[in-house]
Structure formats: C-alpha cells, structure tokens
Write a protein that holds these residues in place. Structure first.
Motif, PDB file in Angstrom:
ATOM      1  N   ILE A  17       0.500  -3.877   4.791  1.00  0.00           N
ATOM      2  CA  ILE A  17       1.890  -3.470   5.007  1.00  0.00           C
ATOM      3  C   ILE A  17       2.106  -2.051   4.484  1.00  0.00           C
ATOM      4  CG2 ILE A  17       4.293  -3.927   4.391  1.00  0.00           C
ATOM      5  CD1 ILE A  17       3.189  -5.915   6.378  1.00  0.00           C
ATOM      6  N   ILE A  18       1.581  -1.765   3.294  1.00  0.00           N
ATOM      7  CA  ILE A  18       1.725  -0.428   2.717  1.00  0.00           C
ATOM      8  C   ILE A  18       1.050   0.624   3.593  1.00  0.00           C
ATOM      9  CG2 ILE A  18       1.008   1.054   0.788  1.00  0.00           C
ATOM     10  CD1 ILE A  18       1.449  -1.310  -1.079  1.00  0.00           C
ATOM     11  N   SER A  19      -0.113   0.288   4.137  1.00  0.00           N
ATOM     12  CA  SER A  19      -0.871   1.258   4.945  1.00  0.00           C
ATOM     13  C   SER A  19      -0.137   1.657   6.221  1.00  0.00           C
ATOM     14  CB  SER A  19      -2.255   0.695   5.300  1.00  0.00           C
ATOM     15  OG  SER A  19      -2.150  -0.383   6.211  1.00  0.00           O
ATOM     16  N   LEU A  20       0.849   0.863   6.626  1.00  0.00           N
ATOM     17  CA  LEU A  20       1.624   1.205   7.816  1.00  0.00           C
ATOM     18  C   LEU A  20       2.349   2.544   7.645  1.00  0.00           C
ATOM     19  CD1 LEU A  20       3.255  -2.257   8.682  1.00  0.00           C
ATOM     20  CD2 LEU A  20       1.417  -1.104   9.942  1.00  0.00           C
ATOM     21  N   GLY A  21       2.653   2.891   6.387  1.00  0.00           N
ATOM     22  CA  GLY A  21       3.381   4.117   6.126  1.00  0.00           C
ATOM     23  C   GLY A  21       2.508   5.319   5.886  1.00  0.00           C
ATOM     24  N   ASP A  22       1.192   5.173   6.085  1.00  0.00           N
ATOM     25  CA  ASP A  22       0.282   6.291   5.822  1.00  0.00           C
ATOM     26  C   ASP A  22       0.541   7.496   6.715  1.00  0.00           C
ATOM     27  OD1 ASP A  22      -0.912   4.838   3.847  1.00  0.00           O
ATOM     28  OD2 ASP A  22      -2.696   4.283   5.018  1.00  0.00           O
ATOM     29  N   ASP A  23       0.953   7.242   7.948  1.00  0.00           N
ATOM     30  CA  ASP A  23       1.125   8.352   8.897  1.00  0.00           C
ATOM     31  C   ASP A  23       2.540   8.440   9.455  1.00  0.00           C
ATOM     32  OD1 ASP A  23       1.041   6.038  10.333  1.00  0.00           O
ATOM     33  OD2 ASP A  23      -0.403   6.738  11.825  1.00  0.00           O
ATOM     34  N   MET A  32       5.674  -4.247  11.030  1.00  0.00           N
ATOM     35  CA  MET A  32       5.200  -5.310  10.146  1.00  0.00           C
ATOM     36  C   MET A  32       4.784  -6.533  10.949  1.00  0.00           C
ATOM     37  SD  MET A  32       7.871  -5.103   6.953  1.00  0.00           S
ATOM     38  CE  MET A  32       8.782  -3.592   6.681  1.00  0.00           C
ATOM     39  N   GLN A  33       5.557  -6.843  11.981  1.00  0.00           N
ATOM     40  CA  GLN A  33       5.234  -7.986  12.825  1.00  0.00           C
ATOM     41  C   GLN A  33       3.884  -7.786  13.504  1.00  0.00           C
ATOM     42  OE1 GLN A  33       7.866  -8.628  16.127  1.00  0.00           O
ATOM     43  NE2 GLN A  33       7.243 -10.756  16.416  1.00  0.00           N
ATOM     44  N   LYS A  98       7.856   5.351   1.717  1.00  0.00           N
ATOM     45  CA  LYS A  98       7.609   5.606   0.291  1.00  0.00           C
ATOM     46  C   LYS A  98       8.267   4.531  -0.582  1.00  0.00           C
ATOM     47  CE  LYS A  98       6.903  10.609   0.489  1.00  0.00           C
ATOM     48  NZ  LYS A  98       7.373  11.947   0.024  1.00  0.00           N
ATOM     49  N   LYS A  99       9.511   4.150  -0.220  1.00  0.00           N
ATOM     50  CA  LYS A  99      10.198   3.112  -0.983  1.00  0.00           C
ATOM     51  C   LYS A  99       9.488   1.770  -0.835  1.00  0.00           C
ATOM     52  CE  LYS A  99      14.862   5.081  -1.064  1.00  0.00           C
ATOM     53  NZ  LYS A  99      16.284   4.876  -0.644  1.00  0.00           N
ATOM     54  N   LEU A 100       8.992   1.498   0.373  1.00  0.00           N
ATOM     55  CA  LEU A 100       8.268   0.249   0.616  1.00  0.00           C
ATOM     56  C   LEU A 100       7.007   0.187  -0.228  1.00  0.00           C
ATOM     57  CD1 LEU A 100       8.112  -2.348   2.342  1.00  0.00           C
ATOM     58  CD2 LEU A 100       6.773  -1.033   4.000  1.00  0.00           C
ATOM     59  N   GLU A 101       6.253   1.283  -0.245  1.00  0.00           N
ATOM     60  CA  GLU A 101       5.023   1.329  -1.040  1.00  0.00           C
ATOM     61  C   GLU A 101       5.326   1.160  -2.531  1.00  0.00           C
ATOM     62  OE1 GLU A 101       1.178   4.243  -1.926  1.00  0.00           O
ATOM     63  OE2 GLU A 101       2.805   4.924  -0.616  1.00  0.00           O
ATOM     64  N   LYS A 102       6.334   1.880  -3.012  1.00  0.00           N
ATOM     65  CA  LYS A 102       6.686   1.806  -4.428  1.00  0.00           C
ATOM     66  C   LYS A 102       7.145   0.407  -4.803  1.00  0.00           C
ATOM     67  CE  LYS A 102       9.637   4.027  -7.914  1.00  0.00           C
ATOM     68  NZ  LYS A 102      10.677   5.067  -8.149  1.00  0.00           N
TER      69      LYS A 102
END
Length: 197
Positions: A17-23, A32-33, A98-102
């Motif tokens: 899930i966190i890796s989704l925000g890498d790019d 997420m789904q 960023k908020k999701l990862e944190k």
C-alpha cells in the motif's frame, strides 16, 4: 474463502500500500483495490481499518469515508461476491501519499507483532457461515462511525474491531476474530453512551 498467510504477510500488505505512493502525490481508493487484487476478504477489511486507526483517522471526514468503504465490502462479502465493486465517487477519492506512508509506518510495529503471533486456530470463527455473521457486524460497526466523529478518536473503537476481524480472516487466526467480538461489544457500548450522553 480465506487463504492462509505466511509470516510477514500482513506487513507485506502494508508495504504494498505504501509503495503505491512512490511515483505519485496521492493514493486513490481504486489504487488500493487494484493493489489488493482478488485476495481473501480479510485485507479489504483490515486495510481501511488500520488506515483509520493510524493518525490519518484524525482528519475530519476520513473515518466516515472509510466506514462507507468497509460497509460496501462487508455487504458484498455477506452475499458471497468474490470480485468487489466500488462506485466511482468512492474509487476516485484519494489521500496524500506522504500522510498515508507516515500513518501506516506509525502502526507498523503492531502489524509486525501480529504477524509473529498469528497462527491457525479457532477455525469455527473463520468458517464460511461465520464470515457472514462478521459481515453483518462490520456493517453495523461501520454504521456507528459517522455519529462518533463528533467525539475525538471515538471511531477508533469500531474500526479496531473491524481490523481484528480482517486480520483474523487474513491469517486464519480465529482468536483475533474472537477478540474482535469482544471489542465489538465495547464499541456498541461506546456508541450507546456517546449518543445518549
């Protein structure tokens, strides 16, 4: 219905899930789904729940949005659907990457600990018939969330129960489901107190 998991599986889901925000700057519900794919019902319950339990859950409106997502998945789970559908107005909703990862990293130690202690037990609590009971309870818990937003972080109680149900289904650990039932009772007491107080 539910696949067994191996040690580290729960943390792996968090990492995915966190890796989704890498790019990208935001992560949508549809992202997420797609990431969860066609796994067992468990991740579709515990991912929204742990996002709410994380600091992200303190953002006004987020608990209700996540409750709506949980209710939608739980209803489809109740009727035995294997391919989950999410309406466009929900699938396009997004949160800051960023908020999701944190937020998810904040609760990573708990997920890692659950990964280590989870094992197959209390199989009756994850049987096909009982999953439908859990689906009904998840809908009821999700319905209780909007009024609880008036109380700071009160919505964490129903989401904690939902998270335990999802984690129990994912790891095939019925003990976590039983703990979720106990938390459910506490959540309903909190709802009753909050609405009448």
């Amino acid at each position: 219905m539910a696949e067994g998991s191996q040690p580290g599986d729960l943390e792996q889901v968090i990492d995915e899930i966190i890796s989704l925000g890498d790019d990208r700057d935001t992560v949508a519900v549809s992202d997420m789904q797609d990431c969860l794919g066609q796994r067992s019902f468990g991740p579709f319950l515990f991912v929204p729940a742990i996002i709410e339990i994380s600091p992200i859950g303190g953002v006004p409106g987020v608990p209700t949005l996540l409750a709506l997502i949980v209710a939608l998945f739980a209803i489809q789970m109740l009727f035995g659907r294997e391919h989950f559908w999410v309406p466009g107005f929900l699938s396009h909703r997004a949160v800051s990457a960023k908020k999701l990862e944190k937020g998810l990293n904040k609760i990573r130690p708990i997920i890692r600990w659950l990964d280590k202690i989870s094992r197959e037990r209390f199989s009756w609590a994850i049987s096909k018939g009982f999953l439908r009971v859990l689906a009904v309870l998840c809908v009821m818990l999700a319905t209780s969330v909007p009024p609880l937003e008036l109380l700071p972080f009160a919505s964490t109680a129903p989401f904690s129960a939902i998270a335990l149900f999802g984690l129990g289904i994912t790891t095939r650990d019925g003990l976590l489901v039983v703990l979720g039932l106990v938390v459910t009772l506490g959540a309903f007491v909190l709802v009753g107190t909050g609405l009448t107080g």
